[in-house]
Write a protein that holds these residues in place. Structure first.
Motif, PDB file in Angstrom:
ATOM      1  N   GLU A  31       0.827  -1.209   0.000  1.00  0.00           N
ATOM      2  CA  GLU A  31       0.000   0.000   0.000  1.00  0.00           C
ATOM      3  C   GLU A  31       0.862   1.262   0.000  1.00  0.00           C
ATOM      4  O   GLU A  31       0.511   2.257  -0.646  1.00  0.00           O
ATOM      5  N   THR A  32       1.996   1.201   0.685  1.00  0.00           N
ATOM      6  CA  THR A  32       2.926   2.332   0.674  1.00  0.00           C
ATOM      7  C   THR A  32       3.498   2.544  -0.723  1.00  0.00           C
ATOM      8  O   THR A  32       3.612   3.679  -1.210  1.00  0.00           O
ATOM      9  N   ALA A  33       3.848   1.443  -1.405  1.00  0.00           N
ATOM     10  CA  ALA A  33       4.400   1.544  -2.759  1.00  0.00           C
ATOM     11  C   ALA A  33       3.380   2.120  -3.730  1.00  0.00           C
ATOM     12  O   ALA A  33       3.713   2.975  -4.570  1.00  0.00           O
ATOM     13  N   VAL A  34       2.124   1.675  -3.624  1.00  0.00           N
ATOM     14  CA  VAL A  34       1.068   2.209  -4.491  1.00  0.00           C
ATOM     15  C   VAL A  34       0.887   3.700  -4.242  1.00  0.00           C
ATOM     16  O   VAL A  34       0.760   4.496  -5.196  1.00  0.00           O
ATOM     17  N   LEU A  38       1.477   6.300  -7.240  1.00  0.00           N
ATOM     18  CA  LEU A  38       0.296   6.905  -7.853  1.00  0.00           C
ATOM     19  C   LEU A  38      -0.233   8.119  -7.093  1.00  0.00           C
ATOM     20  O   LEU A  38      -1.109   8.823  -7.610  1.00  0.00           O
ATOM     21  N   GLY A  39       0.264   8.328  -5.871  1.00  0.00           N
ATOM     22  CA  GLY A  39      -0.244   9.434  -5.067  1.00  0.00           C
ATOM     23  C   GLY A  39      -1.664   9.207  -4.598  1.00  0.00           C
ATOM     24  O   GLY A  39      -2.381  10.168  -4.289  1.00  0.00           O
ATOM     25  N   GLN A  40      -2.084   7.945  -4.527  1.00  0.00           N
ATOM     26  CA  GLN A  40      -3.435   7.598  -4.103  1.00  0.00           C
ATOM     27  C   GLN A  40      -3.377   6.536  -3.005  1.00  0.00           C
ATOM     28  O   GLN A  40      -2.584   5.603  -3.094  1.00  0.00           O
ATOM     29  N   ASN A  79       8.071  -1.965  -8.222  1.00  0.00           N
ATOM     30  CA  ASN A  79       9.268  -2.544  -7.611  1.00  0.00           C
ATOM     31  C   ASN A  79      10.283  -1.488  -7.203  1.00  0.00           C
ATOM     32  O   ASN A  79      11.075  -1.702  -6.274  1.00  0.00           O
ATOM     33  N   SER A  80      10.247  -0.357  -7.863  1.00  0.00           N
ATOM     34  CA  SER A  80      11.191   0.706  -7.495  1.00  0.00           C
ATOM     35  C   SER A  80      10.869   1.314  -6.135  1.00  0.00           C
ATOM     36  O   SER A  80      11.707   1.998  -5.544  1.00  0.00           O
TER      37      SER A  80
END
Length: 256
Positions: A31-34, A38-40, A79-80
């Motif tokens: 969730e942190t990566a998303v 995406l800023g969402q 993945n980044s």
């Protein structure tokens, strides 16, 4: 947009899939990566809860978000923002009705045992070391007693209450993989710690503490105390997943 992800992870440093107050989780990392990408804020739901220290060779999760990144590029982008022990390998736009958990028709877990009196640091994170020799033929005989639709109350730990302890196991196989022994269990669903208790029971069969016939009697008794121990989490992997009625996921060969 509803997006499905294929991922894998080393669960050593996590308190399982689900967000926990007392430590890091795979879900929190996803969730942190998303959010960073995406800023969402998005809720990333998974195919199931894996416990603290359990790994996944293949895991399916999904989330809803506005995303203009092509699905072929989304794994690289996510993945980044993920730690090295979590990796996304595929992404697909799926129907709004798709649910990573409830659309899964069967799951296969693999448990790895390293039968050796001496430690091997290269197996320590991913296999349980059993100190005594194991008879694979007897373990395989015992494994067949778990196959079928039956009550698995004898090989589950107390946890979240369930309406029924009856499940279907499609196959249970014991096989050598190099220096390791692999136990593969495929079913339509699993009780809390069920696979780890099956592995512990089969280790007792292989070590001569139980017989294959004992496995049948233990399952009929429904008595957890009669079965083998719940082996540690480090040897357990979510291994394969099967989905139906989701054509967009077919290229990822979830059942292969």
């Amino acid at each position: 947009m509803n997006i499905a992800l294929i991922l894998s992870y080393d669960g050593t440093n996590y308190n399982g899939w689900q967000v926990q107050k007392n430590g890091p989780s795979i879900q929190e990392s996803m969730e942190t990566a998303v959010f960073r990408l995406l800023g969402q804020k998005a809720h990333v739901s998974g195919v199931g809860r894996t416990d603290s220290g359990v790994h996944a060779r293949r895991y399916v999760a999904s989330f809803r978000a506005n995303c203009t990144i092509p699905m072929a590029r989304l794994p690289y982008a996510l993945n980044s923002f993920l730690p090295d022990d979590i990796a996304v390998s595929g992404a697909a736009a799926v129907p709004e009705s798709f649910d990573a958990r409830f659309d899964c028709t069967k799951k296969e877990y693999a448990y790895y045992i390293y039968p050796s009196a001496l430690r091997d640091p290269f197996h320590a994170r991913y296999a349980y070391r059993y100190h005594y020799p194991l008879d694979l033929a007897k373990m395989q005989q015992g494994a067949q007693r778990f196959v079928g639709r039956q009550d698995f109350a004898a090989v589950r730990s107390q946890g979240t209450p369930v309406k029924s302890t009856v499940r279907t196991v499609f196959w249970c196989e014991v096989e050598p993989v190099g220096e390791l022994i692999r136990i593969r269990v495929c079913g339509d669903g699993f009780l809390y710690n069920m696979v780890r208790a099956i592995a512990g029971t089969l280790a007792y069969v292989g070590g001569g503490k139980l017989t294959p016939d004992d496995v049948t009697a233990i399952l009929r008794s429904g008595d957890r105390e009669q079965a083998g121990p719940t082996l540690p989490a480090n040897g357990l992997f979510m291994n394969r997943l099967w989905y139906e009625h989701t054509p967009a996921l077919d290229p990822f060969q979830l059942g292969s």
